[in-house]
Write an enzyme that holds these catalytic residues in place. Structure first.
Site, PDB file in Angstrom:
ATOM      1  N   LEU A 128       0.835  -1.201   0.000  1.00  0.00           N
ATOM      2  CA  LEU A 128       0.000   0.000   0.000  1.00  0.00           C
ATOM      3  C   LEU A 128       0.871   1.253   0.000  1.00  0.00           C
ATOM      4  O   LEU A 128       1.722   1.429   0.876  1.00  0.00           O
ATOM      5  CB  LEU A 128      -0.943  -0.012   1.209  1.00  0.00           C
ATOM      6  N   ASP A 131       6.973   3.254  -2.008  1.00  0.00           N
ATOM      7  CA  ASP A 131       7.795   4.349  -2.518  1.00  0.00           C
ATOM      8  C   ASP A 131       7.876   4.245  -4.048  1.00  0.00           C
ATOM      9  O   ASP A 131       8.076   3.162  -4.587  1.00  0.00           O
ATOM     10  CB  ASP A 131       9.194   4.283  -1.889  1.00  0.00           C
ATOM     11  N   GLU A 208      -0.924   6.603   5.061  1.00  0.00           N
ATOM     12  CA  GLU A 208      -0.680   7.229   3.757  1.00  0.00           C
ATOM     13  C   GLU A 208      -2.002   7.400   3.000  1.00  0.00           C
ATOM     14  O   GLU A 208      -2.245   8.433   2.386  1.00  0.00           O
ATOM     15  CB  GLU A 208       0.297   6.344   2.962  1.00  0.00           C
TER      16      GLU A 208
HETATM   17  N1  SAM Z   1       1.896   1.110   3.671  1.00  0.00           N
HETATM   18  C1  SAM Z   1       1.987   2.265   4.555  1.00  0.00           C
HETATM   19  C2  SAM Z   1       0.817   3.209   4.347  1.00  0.00           C
HETATM   20  O1  SAM Z   1       0.093   3.021   3.361  1.00  0.00           O
HETATM   21  O2  SAM Z   1       0.630   4.096   5.174  1.00  0.00           O
HETATM   22  C3  SAM Z   1       3.329   3.002   4.380  1.00  0.00           C
HETATM   23  C4  SAM Z   1       3.574   3.640   3.057  1.00  0.00           C
HETATM   24  S1  SAM Z   1       5.186   4.449   2.983  1.00  0.00           S
HETATM   25  C5  SAM Z   1       5.037   5.573   1.672  1.00  0.00           C
HETATM   26  C6  SAM Z   1       6.245   3.159   2.344  1.00  0.00           C
HETATM   27  C7  SAM Z   1       6.892   2.346   3.464  1.00  0.00           C
HETATM   28  O3  SAM Z   1       7.628   1.242   2.936  1.00  0.00           O
HETATM   29  C8  SAM Z   1       7.864   3.153   4.290  1.00  0.00           C
HETATM   30  O4  SAM Z   1       7.509   3.061   5.653  1.00  0.00           O
HETATM   31  C9  SAM Z   1       9.214   2.508   3.995  1.00  0.00           C
HETATM   32  O5  SAM Z   1      10.122   2.597   5.076  1.00  0.00           O
HETATM   33  C10 SAM Z   1       8.814   1.085   3.680  1.00  0.00           C
HETATM   34  N2  SAM Z   1       9.785   0.349   2.846  1.00  0.00           N
HETATM   35  C11 SAM Z   1      10.423   0.805   1.744  1.00  0.00           C
HETATM   36  N3  SAM Z   1      11.227  -0.152   1.230  1.00  0.00           N
HETATM   37  C12 SAM Z   1      11.088  -1.247   2.031  1.00  0.00           C
HETATM   38  C13 SAM Z   1      11.684  -2.539   2.029  1.00  0.00           C
HETATM   39  N4  SAM Z   1      12.556  -2.907   1.081  1.00  0.00           N
HETATM   40  N5  SAM Z   1      11.325  -3.411   3.008  1.00  0.00           N
HETATM   41  C14 SAM Z   1      10.438  -3.045   3.961  1.00  0.00           C
HETATM   42  N6  SAM Z   1       9.850  -1.830   4.008  1.00  0.00           N
HETATM   43  C15 SAM Z   1      10.168  -0.936   3.071  1.00  0.00           C
END
Ligand code: SAM
Length: 233
Positions: A128, A131, A208
């Site tokens: 969800l 990045d 988010e």
């Molecule tokens: N899914 C949540 C939401 O919708 O509120 C968070 C969205 S946030 C934009 C993306 C999240 O993915 C961040 O917290 C980031 O640290 C995490 N993330 C990015 N790359 C990752 C990886 N390789 N493994 C685990 N988490 C990751």
């Protein structure tokens, strides 16, 4: 770096009793089960994974919707995963007997999914608002790619579901086209999405998603089902 967090060498080494003590009571505390070997007891496995769970809003909402299903959030940022851990512990204290089925690990999901889950273990996977990694040379860092879909297909049961959503149009198109091209996934039909209670949570439950909704932003979702491999003559 990765060396700062422990990763189970295989799914059987994952410490279920630490993450879900209510579902994995220790021998001493569980008097009614005296005489039954631990192998004979039911040992539920994680069935939902929220990949890049951020602050954990989805897990918290899913927890009460599916109280008997074990779920894990995977989050790479140390402080964020610690926050989710504390959030869950506080919920457990404030609501005795509830929120026992959710937990979080700090991990790099792009490297370690097979360390956590066996073949066909998962029923649902969530990606969800991941990045976006806009630049072409960074597309390989996206959490949905043809190569990673092979891993997700391995981990999902046939009939299991992968849920993706983003507010970045380019990423939405990218995730959908990867899923569309992959031979082991097919789109879940609209009629089924309409009655799936989980679909509504994609925009309402995560931090988010709430931010995007507040700003009146558009979202792009792709929900696909794991299908059986086509028979080869
Ligand atoms: N899914 C949540 C939401 O919708 O509120 C968070 C969205 S946030 C934009 C993306 C999240 O993915 C961040 O917290 C980031 O640290 C995490 N993330 C990015 N790359 C990752 C990886 N390789 N493994 C685990 N988490 C990751």
């Amino acid at each position: 770096s990765d060396s700062h967090f422990p990763v189970p060498v295989s799914p059987s080494q994952f410490e279920y009793s630490l993450h879900y003590p209510h579902f994995y009571p220790s021998e001493e505390t569980n008097e009614t089960d005296v005489g039954i070997s631990s192998a004979a007891k039911t040992q539920p496995k994680i069935q939902f994974a929220d990949v890049g769970c951020g602050f954990g809003g989805l897990l918290v909402s899913l927890s009460t919707l599916f109280p008997d299903t074990l779920m894990i959030g995977m989050e790479i940022r140390d402080k964020v995963s610690e926050y989710v851990k504390e959030r869950i512990l506080a919920l457990r204290v404030a609501n005795p007997g509830q929120y026992q089925n959710i937990s979080v690990v700090r991990t790099n999901s792009m490297k370690y999914i097979p360390n956590y889950f066996e073949k066909a273990q998962l029923l649902k996977m969530f990606f969800l608002f991941p990045d976006p990694h806009f630049k072409e040379k960074n597309h390989r860092r996206r959490v949905i790619s043809m190569h990673l879909l092979d891993e997700y297909a391995y981990t999902l049961q046939v009939g299991g579901t992968i849920y993706t959503i983003t507010d970045v149009e380019e990423l939405g198109i990218w995730m959908k086209s990867c899923l569309e091209e992959h031979p082991l996934f097919e789109a879940v039909p609209r009629e089924e999405l309409e009655v799936d209670p989980v679909v509504k949570l994609l925009t309402s439950a995560t931090e988010e998603g709430q931010k995007v909704a507040r700003n009146g932003g558009q979202t792009y979702q792709a929900v696909y089902r794991r299908i059986a491999a086509p028979l080869v003559e």
